[in-house]
Motif scaffolding. Structure first.
Motif, PDB file in Angstrom:
ATOM      1  N   GLU A 157      22.435 -54.932 -77.370  1.00 15.46           N
ATOM      2  CA  GLU A 157      21.927 -55.910 -78.498  1.00 15.46           C
ATOM      3  C   GLU A 157      20.414 -55.477 -78.623  1.00 15.46           C
ATOM      4  O   GLU A 157      19.928 -55.317 -79.589  1.00 15.46           O
ATOM      5  N   VAL A 158      19.787 -55.304 -77.712  1.00 17.63           N
ATOM      6  CA  VAL A 158      18.441 -54.704 -77.840  1.00 17.63           C
ATOM      7  C   VAL A 158      18.339 -53.375 -78.318  1.00 17.63           C
ATOM      8  O   VAL A 158      17.533 -53.063 -79.052  1.00 17.63           O
ATOM      9  N   HIS A 159      19.088 -52.497 -77.846  1.00 17.24           N
ATOM     10  CA  HIS A 159      19.524 -51.221 -78.397  1.00 17.24           C
ATOM     11  C   HIS A 159      19.581 -51.389 -79.842  1.00 17.24           C
ATOM     12  O   HIS A 159      18.908 -50.376 -80.425  1.00 17.24           O
ATOM     13  N   SER A 160      20.525 -51.986 -80.378  1.00 19.78           N
ATOM     14  CA  SER A 160      20.861 -52.003 -81.690  1.00 19.78           C
ATOM     15  C   SER A 160      19.569 -52.541 -82.490  1.00 19.78           C
ATOM     16  O   SER A 160      19.071 -52.011 -83.394  1.00 19.78           O
ATOM     17  N   ARG A 161      18.790 -53.506 -81.848  1.00 19.50           N
ATOM     18  CA  ARG A 161      17.636 -53.896 -82.894  1.00 19.50           C
ATOM     19  C   ARG A 161      16.492 -53.022 -82.622  1.00 19.50           C
ATOM     20  O   ARG A 161      15.873 -52.743 -83.498  1.00 19.50           O
ATOM     21  N   LEU A 162      16.335 -52.302 -81.602  1.00 18.31           N
ATOM     22  CA  LEU A 162      15.474 -51.044 -81.452  1.00 18.31           C
ATOM     23  C   LEU A 162      15.849 -49.969 -82.638  1.00 18.31           C
ATOM     24  O   LEU A 162      14.885 -49.616 -83.166  1.00 18.31           O
ATOM     25  N   VAL A 163      16.869 -49.834 -82.852  1.00 19.56           N
ATOM     26  CA  VAL A 163      17.271 -48.687 -83.594  1.00 19.56           C
ATOM     27  C   VAL A 163      17.115 -49.029 -85.006  1.00 19.56           C
ATOM     28  O   VAL A 163      16.762 -48.306 -85.797  1.00 19.56           O
ATOM     29  N   GLY A 164      17.290 -50.520 -85.248  1.00 14.18           N
ATOM     30  CA  GLY A 164      17.010 -50.896 -86.705  1.00 14.18           C
ATOM     31  C   GLY A 164      15.608 -51.245 -86.811  1.00 14.18           C
ATOM     32  O   GLY A 164      15.448 -51.815 -88.107  1.00 14.18           O
ATOM     33  N   ARG A 165      14.733 -50.605 -86.229  1.00 14.64           N
ATOM     34  CA  ARG A 165      13.161 -51.060 -86.746  1.00 14.64           C
ATOM     35  C   ARG A 165      12.887 -50.014 -87.689  1.00 14.64           C
ATOM     36  O   ARG A 165      13.369 -49.136 -87.901  1.00 14.64           O
ATOM     37  N   THR A 166      11.810 -50.904 -88.424  1.00 11.74           N
ATOM     38  CA  THR A 166      11.314 -49.949 -89.640  1.00 11.74           C
ATOM     39  C   THR A 166      10.318 -48.696 -88.950  1.00 11.74           C
ATOM     40  O   THR A 166      10.263 -48.654 -87.790  1.00 11.74           O
ATOM     41  N   PRO A 195      12.910 -55.036 -88.780  1.00 12.02           N
ATOM     42  CA  PRO A 195      12.980 -55.487 -90.288  1.00 12.02           C
ATOM     43  C   PRO A 195      13.145 -56.768 -90.491  1.00 12.02           C
ATOM     44  O   PRO A 195      13.371 -57.652 -89.684  1.00 12.02           O
ATOM     45  N   GLU A 196      12.868 -57.315 -91.788  1.00  3.22           N
ATOM     46  CA  GLU A 196      12.712 -58.776 -92.036  1.00  3.22           C
ATOM     47  C   GLU A 196      13.796 -59.455 -91.878  1.00  3.22           C
ATOM     48  O   GLU A 196      13.944 -60.773 -91.199  1.00  3.22           O
ATOM     49  N   SER A 197      15.129 -58.647 -91.705  1.00  2.00           N
ATOM     50  CA  SER A 197      16.327 -59.437 -91.726  1.00  2.00           C
ATOM     51  C   SER A 197      16.554 -59.571 -90.167  1.00  2.00           C
ATOM     52  O   SER A 197      17.669 -60.216 -89.934  1.00  2.00           O
ATOM     53  N   VAL A 198      15.714 -59.037 -89.143  1.00  2.00           N
ATOM     54  CA  VAL A 198      16.283 -59.315 -87.647  1.00  2.00           C
ATOM     55  C   VAL A 198      15.675 -60.664 -87.348  1.00  2.00           C
ATOM     56  O   VAL A 198      14.461 -61.148 -87.499  1.00  2.00           O
ATOM     57  N   GLY A 199      16.503 -61.413 -86.836  1.00  2.00           N
ATOM     58  CA  GLY A 199      16.167 -62.708 -86.164  1.00  2.00           C
ATOM     59  C   GLY A 199      16.919 -63.716 -86.494  1.00  2.00           C
ATOM     60  O   GLY A 199      17.308 -64.687 -86.595  1.00  2.00           O
TER      61      GLY A 199
END
Length: 133
Positions: free
Chosen positions: A114-123, A129-133
């Motif tokens: 999940e951390v990897h997924s969120r790091l890859v999804g960064r701007t 991104p605003e949608s994260v969280g």
């Protein structure tokens, strides 16, 4: 756990590991589980490349050593109790358990994915991104 500015990730991990190293007292119900969790987390290449923090028997990670950033990056945490590890979705404070297991390595694997997924999804500017969280 709030890290002092300027410490390396390794220094913060070592301090956290040292604070939970055996032997554990009979009254310290969470430390044996936290010790096993910390060992599994520091062995994970992604999680060990980030700054750890701990609060209320929950392990989290952050890309910064600034205490202001801990828990705000959209990463899940893992709560450790006697014989149980609960992966908690972001925001951790809401307590949404996405996995419960008796194996700290399984909890670490789920958290790391999940951390990897969120790091890859960064701007491109490094912020989530605003949608994260």
């Amino acid at each position: 756990m709030n890290s002092a500015a300027g410490r390396s990730r390794n220094e913060v991990w070592v301090e956290l590991l040292d604070s939970h190293r055996p032997p554990h007292s009979k009254d310290d119900w969470a430390s044996p589980s936290m010790w096993l969790l910390l060992q599994a987390a520091v062995a994970d290449p992604l999680l060990s490349s980030l700054y750890p923090w701990k609060g209320m028997n929950t392990l989290g990670v952050c890309t910064s050593d600034s205490w202001r950033d801990f828990g705000t990056e959209g990463f899940p945490g893992i709560a450790a109790g006697p014989g149980v590890y609960s992966v908690i979705a972001y925001p951790v404070a809401e307590g949404l358990v996405v996995l419960e297991t008796d194996d700290p390595a399984v909890a670490v694997d789920v958290m790391a994915r999940e951390v990897h997924s969120r790091l890859v999804g960064r701007t491109t500017d490094g912020r989530p991104p605003e949608s994260v969280g």
